[in-house]
Structure formats: structure tokens, C-alpha cells
Design a protein around this motif. Structure first.
Motif, PDB file in Angstrom:
ATOM      1  N   ARG A  19      -1.892  -2.052   8.280  1.00  0.00           N
ATOM      2  CA  ARG A  19      -1.626  -3.277   8.728  1.00  0.00           C
ATOM      3  C   ARG A  19      -2.032  -4.149   7.582  1.00  0.00           C
ATOM      4  O   ARG A  19      -1.339  -5.046   7.020  1.00  0.00           O
ATOM      5  CB  ARG A  19      -2.090  -3.943  10.121  1.00  0.00           C
ATOM      6  CG  ARG A  19      -1.332  -3.073  11.095  1.00  0.00           C
ATOM      7  CD  ARG A  19      -1.452  -3.900  12.576  1.00  0.00           C
ATOM      8  NE  ARG A  19      -3.172  -3.784  12.874  1.00  0.00           N
ATOM      9  CZ  ARG A  19      -3.803  -2.705  13.313  1.00  0.00           C
ATOM     10  NH1 ARG A  19      -3.066  -1.888  14.084  1.00  0.00           N
ATOM     11  NH2 ARG A  19      -5.089  -2.758  13.685  1.00  0.00           N
ATOM     12  N   GLU A  20      -3.338  -4.040   7.069  1.00  0.00           N
ATOM     13  CA  GLU A  20      -4.002  -4.955   6.186  1.00  0.00           C
ATOM     14  C   GLU A  20      -3.301  -4.633   4.791  1.00  0.00           C
ATOM     15  O   GLU A  20      -3.585  -6.011   3.882  1.00  0.00           O
ATOM     16  CB  GLU A  20      -5.381  -4.987   6.300  1.00  0.00           C
ATOM     17  CG  GLU A  20      -5.802  -5.507   7.820  1.00  0.00           C
ATOM     18  CD  GLU A  20      -7.365  -5.951   7.966  1.00  0.00           C
ATOM     19  OE1 GLU A  20      -7.925  -5.901   6.795  1.00  0.00           O
ATOM     20  OE2 GLU A  20      -7.824  -6.036   8.984  1.00  0.00           O
ATOM     21  N   LEU A  21      -3.314  -3.326   4.366  1.00  0.00           N
ATOM     22  CA  LEU A  21      -3.075  -3.235   2.977  1.00  0.00           C
ATOM     23  C   LEU A  21      -1.460  -2.936   2.825  1.00  0.00           C
ATOM     24  O   LEU A  21      -0.914  -2.856   1.439  1.00  0.00           O
ATOM     25  CB  LEU A  21      -3.785  -1.927   2.399  1.00  0.00           C
ATOM     26  CG  LEU A  21      -5.266  -2.062   2.205  1.00  0.00           C
ATOM     27  CD1 LEU A  21      -5.546  -0.881   1.673  1.00  0.00           C
ATOM     28  CD2 LEU A  21      -5.658  -3.201   1.306  1.00  0.00           C
ATOM     29  N   GLY A  22      -0.643  -2.833   3.967  1.00  0.00           N
ATOM     30  CA  GLY A  22       0.656  -2.343   3.821  1.00  0.00           C
ATOM     31  C   GLY A  22       0.584  -0.857   3.844  1.00  0.00           C
ATOM     32  O   GLY A  22      -0.041  -0.431   3.088  1.00  0.00           O
ATOM     33  N   PRO A  23       1.703  -0.231   4.697  1.00  0.00           N
ATOM     34  CA  PRO A  23       1.690   1.064   4.857  1.00  0.00           C
ATOM     35  C   PRO A  23       1.900   2.011   3.512  1.00  0.00           C
ATOM     36  O   PRO A  23       1.178   2.962   3.326  1.00  0.00           O
ATOM     37  CB  PRO A  23       2.746   1.580   6.035  1.00  0.00           C
ATOM     38  CG  PRO A  23       3.420   0.282   6.032  1.00  0.00           C
ATOM     39  CD  PRO A  23       2.675  -1.107   5.746  1.00  0.00           C
ATOM     40  N   MET A  24       2.951   1.461   2.980  1.00  0.00           N
ATOM     41  CA  MET A  24       3.273   1.765   1.541  1.00  0.00           C
ATOM     42  C   MET A  24       2.966   1.007   0.451  1.00  0.00           C
ATOM     43  O   MET A  24       3.514  -0.028   0.189  1.00  0.00           O
ATOM     44  CB  MET A  24       4.698   2.077   1.340  1.00  0.00           C
ATOM     45  CG  MET A  24       5.232   3.262   2.400  1.00  0.00           C
ATOM     46  SD  MET A  24       4.591   4.989   2.013  1.00  0.00           S
ATOM     47  CE  MET A  24       5.214   5.084   0.200  1.00  0.00           C
ATOM     48  N   ALA A  25       1.524   1.202  -0.497  1.00  0.00           N
ATOM     49  CA  ALA A  25       0.850   0.244  -1.260  1.00  0.00           C
ATOM     50  C   ALA A  25       1.038   0.880  -2.510  1.00  0.00           C
ATOM     51  O   ALA A  25       0.428   2.112  -2.776  1.00  0.00           O
ATOM     52  CB  ALA A  25      -0.511   0.029  -0.723  1.00  0.00           C
ATOM     53  N   GLU A  26       1.539   0.338  -3.674  1.00  0.00           N
ATOM     54  CA  GLU A  26       1.507   0.607  -4.969  1.00  0.00           C
ATOM     55  C   GLU A  26       0.303   0.662  -5.632  1.00  0.00           C
ATOM     56  O   GLU A  26      -0.149   1.549  -6.637  1.00  0.00           O
ATOM     57  CB  GLU A  26       2.329  -0.494  -5.843  1.00  0.00           C
ATOM     58  CG  GLU A  26       3.774  -0.546  -5.768  1.00  0.00           C
ATOM     59  CD  GLU A  26       4.335  -1.674  -6.547  1.00  0.00           C
ATOM     60  OE1 GLU A  26       3.566  -2.023  -7.400  1.00  0.00           O
ATOM     61  OE2 GLU A  26       5.445  -1.783  -6.392  1.00  0.00           O
ATOM     62  N   VAL A  27      -0.781   0.184  -4.834  1.00  0.00           N
ATOM     63  CA  VAL A  27      -2.181   0.380  -5.465  1.00  0.00           C
ATOM     64  C   VAL A  27      -2.693   1.727  -5.192  1.00  0.00           C
ATOM     65  O   VAL A  27      -3.917   2.240  -5.583  1.00  0.00           O
ATOM     66  CB  VAL A  27      -3.129  -0.774  -4.782  1.00  0.00           C
ATOM     67  CG1 VAL A  27      -3.456  -0.526  -3.280  1.00  0.00           C
ATOM     68  CG2 VAL A  27      -4.703  -1.005  -5.639  1.00  0.00           C
ATOM     69  N   ALA A  28      -2.058   2.504  -4.121  1.00  0.00           N
ATOM     70  CA  ALA A  28      -2.728   3.796  -3.753  1.00  0.00           C
ATOM     71  C   ALA A  28      -2.644   4.818  -4.950  1.00  0.00           C
ATOM     72  O   ALA A  28      -1.569   4.911  -5.468  1.00  0.00           O
ATOM     73  CB  ALA A  28      -2.210   4.227  -2.639  1.00  0.00           C
ATOM     74  N   PRO A  29      -3.658   5.466  -5.361  1.00  0.00           N
ATOM     75  CA  PRO A  29      -3.215   6.598  -6.211  1.00  0.00           C
ATOM     76  C   PRO A  29      -2.551   7.532  -5.883  1.00  0.00           C
ATOM     77  O   PRO A  29      -2.252   7.955  -4.938  1.00  0.00           O
ATOM     78  CB  PRO A  29      -4.581   7.226  -6.720  1.00  0.00           C
ATOM     79  CG  PRO A  29      -5.541   6.779  -5.706  1.00  0.00           C
ATOM     80  CD  PRO A  29      -4.954   5.564  -4.798  1.00  0.00           C
ATOM     81  N   ALA A  30      -2.037   8.492  -6.897  1.00  0.00           N
ATOM     82  CA  ALA A  30      -1.219   9.796  -6.819  1.00  0.00           C
ATOM     83  C   ALA A  30      -1.778  10.564  -5.744  1.00  0.00           C
ATOM     84  O   ALA A  30      -2.925  10.759  -5.744  1.00  0.00           O
ATOM     85  CB  ALA A  30      -0.752  10.487  -7.996  1.00  0.00           C
ATOM     86  N   PHE A  31      -1.220  11.356  -5.028  1.00  0.00           N
ATOM     87  CA  PHE A  31      -1.335  12.497  -4.270  1.00  0.00           C
ATOM     88  C   PHE A  31      -2.107  13.483  -4.982  1.00  0.00           C
ATOM     89  O   PHE A  31      -1.889  14.004  -6.105  1.00  0.00           O
ATOM     90  CB  PHE A  31      -0.287  13.030  -3.408  1.00  0.00           C
ATOM     91  CG  PHE A  31      -0.710  14.428  -2.635  1.00  0.00           C
ATOM     92  CD1 PHE A  31      -0.869  14.058  -1.326  1.00  0.00           C
ATOM     93  CD2 PHE A  31      -0.549  15.556  -3.326  1.00  0.00           C
ATOM     94  CE1 PHE A  31      -1.158  15.190  -0.553  1.00  0.00           C
ATOM     95  CE2 PHE A  31      -0.891  16.636  -2.206  1.00  0.00           C
ATOM     96  CZ  PHE A  31      -1.184  16.462  -0.972  1.00  0.00           C
ATOM     97  N   PRO A  32      -3.346  14.038  -4.506  1.00  0.00           N
ATOM     98  CA  PRO A  32      -3.914  13.641  -3.436  1.00  0.00           C
ATOM     99  C   PRO A  32      -5.222  12.915  -3.830  1.00  0.00           C
ATOM    100  O   PRO A  32      -6.306  12.879  -2.974  1.00  0.00           O
ATOM    101  CB  PRO A  32      -4.401  15.117  -2.896  1.00  0.00           C
ATOM    102  CG  PRO A  32      -4.777  15.766  -4.180  1.00  0.00           C
ATOM    103  CD  PRO A  32      -3.820  15.386  -5.274  1.00  0.00           C
ATOM    104  N   LEU A  33      -5.215  11.927  -4.630  1.00  0.00           N
ATOM    105  CA  LEU A  33      -6.285  11.490  -5.355  1.00  0.00           C
ATOM    106  C   LEU A  33      -6.944  10.030  -4.275  1.00  0.00           C
ATOM    107  O   LEU A  33      -7.871   9.411  -4.622  1.00  0.00           O
ATOM    108  CB  LEU A  33      -6.194  10.869  -6.740  1.00  0.00           C
ATOM    109  CG  LEU A  33      -5.950  11.996  -7.701  1.00  0.00           C
ATOM    110  CD1 LEU A  33      -5.531  11.351  -9.118  1.00  0.00           C
ATOM    111  CD2 LEU A  33      -7.375  13.004  -7.539  1.00  0.00           C
ATOM    112  N   ALA A  34      -5.908   9.662  -3.332  1.00  0.00           N
ATOM    113  CA  ALA A  34      -6.199   8.599  -2.694  1.00  0.00           C
ATOM    114  C   ALA A  34      -7.423   8.814  -1.365  1.00  0.00           C
ATOM    115  O   ALA A  34      -8.279   8.119  -1.014  1.00  0.00           O
ATOM    116  CB  ALA A  34      -5.203   8.010  -1.888  1.00  0.00           C
ATOM    117  N   THR A  35      -7.419  10.159  -1.216  1.00  0.00           N
ATOM    118  CA  THR A  35      -8.092  10.572  -0.063  1.00  0.00           C
ATOM    119  C   THR A  35      -9.697  10.468  -0.255  1.00  0.00           C
ATOM    120  O   THR A  35     -10.401  10.033   0.953  1.00  0.00           O
ATOM    121  CB  THR A  35      -8.161  12.400   0.024  1.00  0.00           C
ATOM    122  OG1 THR A  35      -6.819  12.511   0.116  1.00  0.00           O
ATOM    123  CG2 THR A  35      -8.805  12.816   1.355  1.00  0.00           C
ATOM    124  N   SER A  36     -10.429  10.617  -1.168  1.00  0.00           N
ATOM    125  CA  SER A  36     -11.723  10.503  -1.560  1.00  0.00           C
ATOM    126  C   SER A  36     -12.566   9.157  -1.026  1.00  0.00           C
ATOM    127  O   SER A  36     -13.520   9.131  -0.541  1.00  0.00           O
ATOM    128  CB  SER A  36     -12.281  11.157  -2.735  1.00  0.00           C
ATOM    129  OG  SER A  36     -11.834  10.367  -3.893  1.00  0.00           O
TER     130      SER A  36
END
Length: 349
Positions: free
Chosen positions: A287-304
Motif C-alpha cells: 500500500r505504501e510503496l505501491g504494489p509495482m514499484a520501479e524502485v525495486a531491484p531486478a529479481f531476485p535482488l529485492a529479497t534480501s
């Protein structure tokens, strides 16, 4: 010519029902239960070490002589980008501060392991009857190595174009994943979310486009859903969300409660938890970042970077930062044995 009438016999199972491989939500116990009930149990291997994979395969073979599906990802691991990571950490910094966590202490974890020759070395002594892939197919050498021991190869198609590509590259059957499905989208030819469509729209279009057996996935949770998918050309069904609350899964109490609550009616595709679109129950993070956010790194680097937030929130009983994977139809999520779920679905055959 279609091979559809004999798909489940070809796979060596009594019922044309496949358990969706759900990484992080199960181990061999669920696969064993589904297989004993007449379906095809699945072991998700993308998050397992080679040692753990061997242990889970051995546990399955010790428990039952029924066929097994082992599932892998086929992504190309991205190169870490310090600029992308800095922007991601900046977006998450307020949440880290809220829990008194140090975002600078976050290190890049191992992420998800794509299928490779080392995995083949572990698999070959067990000769799993079915090997399935998400995000396309491995290279031709690896694919031939899998087929050499007689395995049937499945892969996920989310568009007609992907279905045609998979047929041309040697898949033996397709998992047709509708937009309703929980967990990661299997999309691989395009990153455009607008190409994705619902199961009942996608299935007949893929049926017209390829000559492979089709396994419908997404939104199927009861006998009427099974009957509808069969009527539109599905040779078999893959079931995930309806099994999540079974005692044989390994999901958290927080996830179980969410699946059986009104919150489960609101799901969305999000890339925040892994870097790829995946459907889950909407959380505070989404909700707060938006479900699909451009700021998220490529799979699977967002996880850590999400992992410490998840652990801190779950310690307080909150799923605000947890990937609560679920499809759009969680209406049949109940704490009953997996065998009972399979028996109810079989009524729709």
C-alpha cells in the motif's frame, strides 16, 4: 494432433490434478500427501540448496513410489547495481528506522537459484518423472539432459506467444497460468503486465494455438472451477492456493490467518518482495510503496532487504512486510488434509 486424452496417464497419476510447486510454503510433505491422493505432487527447488534438494527428494522416494514433479526457475541472475540498491534502500529506510534496524547492515543474499548442471547431478539418481520450469526453459543442453532419463518437461505460459515459444523449444506440456494465480507470474517474453489475462480467457486461445496438452492454473479452487477449465480445453488442473492452509504446508500462522480472513479478497501483483511480479494479499508495504514499484531491484535482488523487515514485523504478529502469496480465489482455503482437497476437486472431473 493433441495428446490431451492421456495426459494424466502419461504422467503416471490417477487424477489430472497437479499440485502447484510453492517455494517457501512447502516441503516434501505436501508433495507426498497430494501424490498419495492420486494427484501429482511437486517439490519446488528454486530456494533449496543442493544438499537440501537431495534430502527432500530422498524423503519423497522413501515415502511413496508415485511420480514426482520437481520445479525450477530459469531466470538469468542480474548483475547487482549499486545505484539501484541505494535507491531501494532509501525507499525502505523509514521502515527500517521504525523497527530500529540498520539498513546499511543488509547484505546481498543468495536469492533464487536458476536451473543448472549441478542441479541435474542431484536429480539424476532420483530420475524424477516430471521436471517443470518457471520463466521459460533452460538451454538446449540442459533440456536434453533432463529428457534423457525419460522426464516429461512442463513449463508455464502466460500468453499465447509464450505457449508457441515453449512448444517450439521442446516443452512436452504447458501450464497455462491465468492472471488469477497466486505467487510469481511465469511471464518471460515480456515484462508488460497488460499482456496478462485471466485463465478462462487465456486457456481457449492457447488451446487454438498449440498442439500440446494444457494444464490450467489460476482461480481454480473447487469442483465447479475444475469443470469450467476442463470444458475450455484443459487436460489437467494445477492447484495452489486451495492447498495453502492444509496441515502439510509450512506457511506461517500469520499467512494462514490472512488466507482465511477478509483480507484474502484483496490481492495484487507486486514486485516488492522479489523483483518480479507475483500475486499476494495486499500488505502495508504494498500500500505504501505501491504494489509495482520501479524502485525495486531486478529479481531476485529485492529479497534480501525485505527479509529483516519481515522478521521484525512477524515477531510482533504482523504480516505487514511478509509475502502473503495467494491467488484471487482463496475461498476454499481451509485447515483440512491435502487429500481431502484433492478428493473434492476430483468431483469436477
Amino acid at each position: 494432433m493433441t495428446l490431451s486424452p492421456s495426459l494424466h496417464q502419461r504422467l503416471g497419476i490417477e487424477l489430472p490434478i497437479l499440485q502447484a510447486p510453492m517455494a517457501g510454503a512447502q516441503d516434501s510433505a505436501l508433495a507426498i500427501a497430494v501424490s498419495r491422493a492420486g494427484g501429482l505432487g511437486a517439490l519446488p527447488c528454486a530456494m533449496l540448496s543442493l544438499e537440501a534438494m537431495g534430502e527432500e527428494l530422498a524423503a519423497f522416494r522413501a515415502a511413496t513410489s508415485t511420480p514426482l514433479n520437481v520445479n525450477f526457475f530459469c531466470h538469468v541472475p542480474p548483475e547487482p547495481d549499486s545505484g539501484v540498491q541505494a535507491r531501494w534502500h532509501k525507499a525502505l529506510a523509514p521502515f527500517f528506522a521504525e523497527f530500529g534496524l540498520d539498513i546499511d547492515a543488509v547484505t546481498q543474499g543468495p536469492g533464487r537459484r536458476p536451473f543448472d548442471h549441478q542441479a541435474c547431478e542431484v536429480l539424476e539418481p532420483f530420475r524424477p518423472e516430471v521436471v517443470s520450469f518457471h520463466f521459460g526453459l533452460p538451454d538446449a543442453v540442459l533440456l536434453e539432459r533432463v529428457k534423457a532419463w525419460g522426464a516429461t518437461v512442463l513449463s508455464t505460459a502466460t500468453t499465447v506467444e509464450e505457449a508457441r515459444w515453449l512448444e517450439a523449444q521442446g516443452a512436452d506440456a504447458l501450464i497455462v497460468q491465468g492472471l488469477e494465480a497466486g505467487g510469481h507470474r511465469g511471464m518471460f517474453l515480456s515484462e508488460e503486465i497488460t499482456t496478462q489475462m485471466g485463465t478462462l480467457a487465456l486457456l481457449p486461445q492457447v488451446r487454438d494455438a498449440v498442439d500440446l496438452p494444457l494444464i490450467a492454473a489460476g482461480g481454480i479452487a473447487d469442483a465447479s472451477g475444475v469443470a469450467a477449465a476442463r470444458a475450455l480445453g484443459a487436460d489437467a488442473l494445477q492447484i495452489g492456493t486451495a492447498l495453502l492452509c492444509c496441515p502439510e504446508t509450512t506457511i506461517s500462522a500469520i499467512h494462514r490467518r490472512a488466507l482465511q480472513s477478509e483480507a484474502a479478497r484483496h490481492t495484487a501483483l507486486t514486485n516488492l518482495y522479489s523483483g518480479r511480479p507475483a500475486r499476494g494479499i495486499v500488505t502495508r508495504l504494498m500500500r505504501e510503496l505501491g504494489p509495482m514499484a520501479e524502485v525495486a531491484p531486478a529479481f531476485p535482488l529485492a529479497t534480501s532487504a525485505i527479509a529483516p523487515l519481515r522478521a521484525a514485523a512477524e515477531a510482533t504478529g504482523s504480516g505487514d512486510f511478509s509475502p502473503l502469496w495467494a491467488g484471487q480465489n482463496a475461498s476454499r482455503c481451509r485447515p483440512i488434509p491435502a487429500a481431502d482437497v484433492i478428493a473434492e476437486l476430483a468431483v469436477g472431473m
